[in-house]
Design an enzyme around this catalytic site. Structure first.
Site, PDB file in Angstrom:
ATOM      1  N   ARG A  14       0.816  -1.215   0.000  1.00 26.38           N
ATOM      2  CA  ARG A  14       0.000   0.000   0.000  1.00 26.38           C
ATOM      3  C   ARG A  14       0.851   1.267   0.000  1.00 26.38           C
ATOM      4  O   ARG A  14       0.388   2.333  -0.432  1.00 26.38           O
ATOM      5  CB  ARG A  14      -0.997  -0.042   1.166  1.00 26.38           C
ATOM      6  CG  ARG A  14      -2.114  -1.049   0.905  1.00 26.38           C
ATOM      7  CD  ARG A  14      -2.970  -1.276   2.121  1.00 26.38           C
ATOM      8  NE  ARG A  14      -2.279  -1.998   3.175  1.00 26.38           N
ATOM      9  CZ  ARG A  14      -2.296  -3.325   3.330  1.00 26.38           C
ATOM     10  NH1 ARG A  14      -2.982  -4.060   2.496  1.00 26.38           N
ATOM     11  NH2 ARG A  14      -1.633  -3.899   4.299  1.00 26.38           N
ATOM     12  N   GLU A  67       2.702  -7.993  13.066  1.00 27.93           N
ATOM     13  CA  GLU A  67       1.610  -8.353  13.967  1.00 27.93           C
ATOM     14  C   GLU A  67       1.142  -9.793  13.690  1.00 27.93           C
ATOM     15  O   GLU A  67       0.673 -10.481  14.570  1.00 27.93           O
ATOM     16  CB  GLU A  67       0.453  -7.361  13.740  1.00 27.93           C
ATOM     17  CG  GLU A  67      -0.498  -7.240  14.891  1.00 27.93           C
ATOM     18  CD  GLU A  67      -1.684  -6.320  14.577  1.00 27.93           C
ATOM     19  OE1 GLU A  67      -1.718  -5.660  13.520  1.00 27.93           O
ATOM     20  OE2 GLU A  67      -2.582  -6.270  15.428  1.00 27.93           O
TER      21      GLU A  67
HETATM   22  C1  PRP Z   1       0.983  -4.189   6.557  1.00 28.12           C
HETATM   23  C2  PRP Z   1       1.012  -2.690   6.381  1.00 28.12           C
HETATM   24  C3  PRP Z   1       2.431  -2.351   6.740  1.00 28.12           C
HETATM   25  C4  PRP Z   1       2.786  -3.368   7.802  1.00 28.12           C
HETATM   26  C5  PRP Z   1       2.768  -2.732   9.167  1.00 28.12           C
HETATM   27  O1  PRP Z   1       1.497  -4.789   5.419  1.00 28.12           O
HETATM   28  O2  PRP Z   1       0.662  -2.306   5.072  1.00 28.12           O
HETATM   29  O3  PRP Z   1       3.308  -2.492   5.636  1.00 28.12           O
HETATM   30  O4  PRP Z   1       1.798  -4.408   7.719  1.00 28.12           O
HETATM   31  O5  PRP Z   1       3.048  -3.650  10.181  1.00 28.12           O
HETATM   32  P1  PRP Z   1       4.268  -3.507  11.194  1.00 28.12           P
HETATM   33  O6  PRP Z   1       4.309  -2.103  11.661  1.00 28.12           O
HETATM   34  O7  PRP Z   1       3.925  -4.483  12.284  1.00 28.12           O
HETATM   35  O8  PRP Z   1       5.501  -3.917  10.477  1.00 28.12           O
HETATM   36  P2  PRP Z   1       1.643  -6.355   5.258  1.00 28.12           P
HETATM   37  O9  PRP Z   1       2.980  -6.787   5.740  1.00 28.12           O
HETATM   38  O10 PRP Z   1       0.442  -7.020   5.840  1.00 28.12           O
HETATM   39  O11 PRP Z   1       1.740  -6.573   3.705  1.00 28.12           O
HETATM   40  P3  PRP Z   1       0.836  -6.274   2.424  1.00 28.12           P
HETATM   41  O12 PRP Z   1       1.007  -4.801   2.162  1.00 28.12           O
HETATM   42  O13 PRP Z   1       1.473  -7.102   1.378  1.00 28.12           O
HETATM   43  O14 PRP Z   1      -0.585  -6.628   2.762  1.00 28.12           O
HETATM   44  N1  ADE Z   2      -0.495  -4.433   9.343  1.00 32.62           N
HETATM   45  C1  ADE Z   2      -0.233  -4.909  10.547  1.00 32.62           C
HETATM   46  N2  ADE Z   2      -1.306  -4.841  11.342  1.00 32.62           N
HETATM   47  C2  ADE Z   2      -2.296  -4.300  10.581  1.00 32.62           C
HETATM   48  C3  ADE Z   2      -3.639  -3.959  10.832  1.00 32.62           C
HETATM   49  N3  ADE Z   2      -4.179  -4.171  12.027  1.00 32.62           N
HETATM   50  N4  ADE Z   2      -4.368  -3.413   9.831  1.00 32.62           N
HETATM   51  C4  ADE Z   2      -3.800  -3.200   8.619  1.00 32.62           C
HETATM   52  N5  ADE Z   2      -2.537  -3.522   8.328  1.00 32.62           N
HETATM   53  C5  ADE Z   2      -1.792  -4.055   9.302  1.00 32.62           C
END
Ligand code: PRP
Ligand code: ADE
Length: 177
Positions: A64, A101
């Site tokens: 994103r 997370e």
């Molecule tokens: C989500 C979000 C951040 C990250 C934040 O992406 O878009 O990049 O988690 O989490 P953190 O602060 O615990 O590191 P995700 O890794 O789920 O990947 P995606 O964008 O491919 O869905």
């Molecule tokens: N990445 C890690 N935790 C998330 C949450 N709660 N919502 C969206 N993106 C995430």
């Protein structure tokens, strides 16, 4: 009536319970992107914050952060570089592993994506544990970048990510929590 731009964005974010795992409430930004007014309000918040920061590049985190970062880079007349999940970049890369997370992951950047001393804004949609932003900023610093700030739409303060990021010396900006 004047509506605070951050409130406008906050109201458009959707919370999805128990996704991608039971117990996780996922903050979904797709409604913000889908609504032209919310999308513009959001991007303009970032544009006004960074237009006088003499940035050289915007680095966006997979996936994103790509949407936000590329639009912002275009508006600021800057280049954009991707911080990608493992195995997606074709040229020489540097890599950092981290935990989130809901699992573990590795991010990579091309070794030639930043020149030493360049002033880089790091952007993603959300800070949860902060693991992704810490890993991405480590990659940028290994390449010699000056990470001016780490920006996101949402901070989840109860997961401690923004505090952990500040402790690494990074400046943070989030639109809402
Ligand atoms: C989500 C979000 C951040 C990250 C934040 O992406 O878009 O990049 O988690 O989490 P953190 O602060 O615990 O590191 P995700 O890794 O789920 O990947 P995606 O964008 O491919 O869905
Ligand atoms: N990445 C890690 N935790 C998330 C949450 N709660 N919502 C969206 N993106 C995430």
């Amino acid at each position: 009536m004047h509506i605070d731009p951050a409130d406008h964005v906050r109201k458009a974010i959707r919370s999805v319970p128990n996704w991608p795992k039971p117990g996780i409430t996922f903050r979904d930004i797709t409604p913000v992107l889908q609504d032209p007014r919310s999308f513009r309000v959001l991007i303009d918040l970032f544009v006004y914050r960074y237009m006088r920061q003499r940035l050289d590049l915007v680095a966006g985190v997979d996936a994103r952060g790509f949407i936000l970062g590329s639009v912002l880079a275009y508006e600021l007349n800057l280049g954009f570089v991707p911080v990608r999940k493992k195995g997606k970049l074709p040229f020489d890369t540097v890599a950092e592993e981290y935990s989130l997370e809901y699992g573990n992951a590795t991010v990579e950047m091309h070794t030639d994506s930043v020149r030493p001393g360049q002033r880089v804004l790091l952007i993603d949609d959300l800070i949860a544990t902060g693991g992704t932003m810490v890993a991405a900023s480590k990659l940028l610093q290994r390449l010699g970048a000056n990470v001016v700030e780490a920006a996101a739409i949402i901070d989840l303060p109860y997961l401690g990510g923004s505090t952990a990021l500040k402790e690494t010396g990074l400046d943070i900006y989030t639109v809402c929590s």
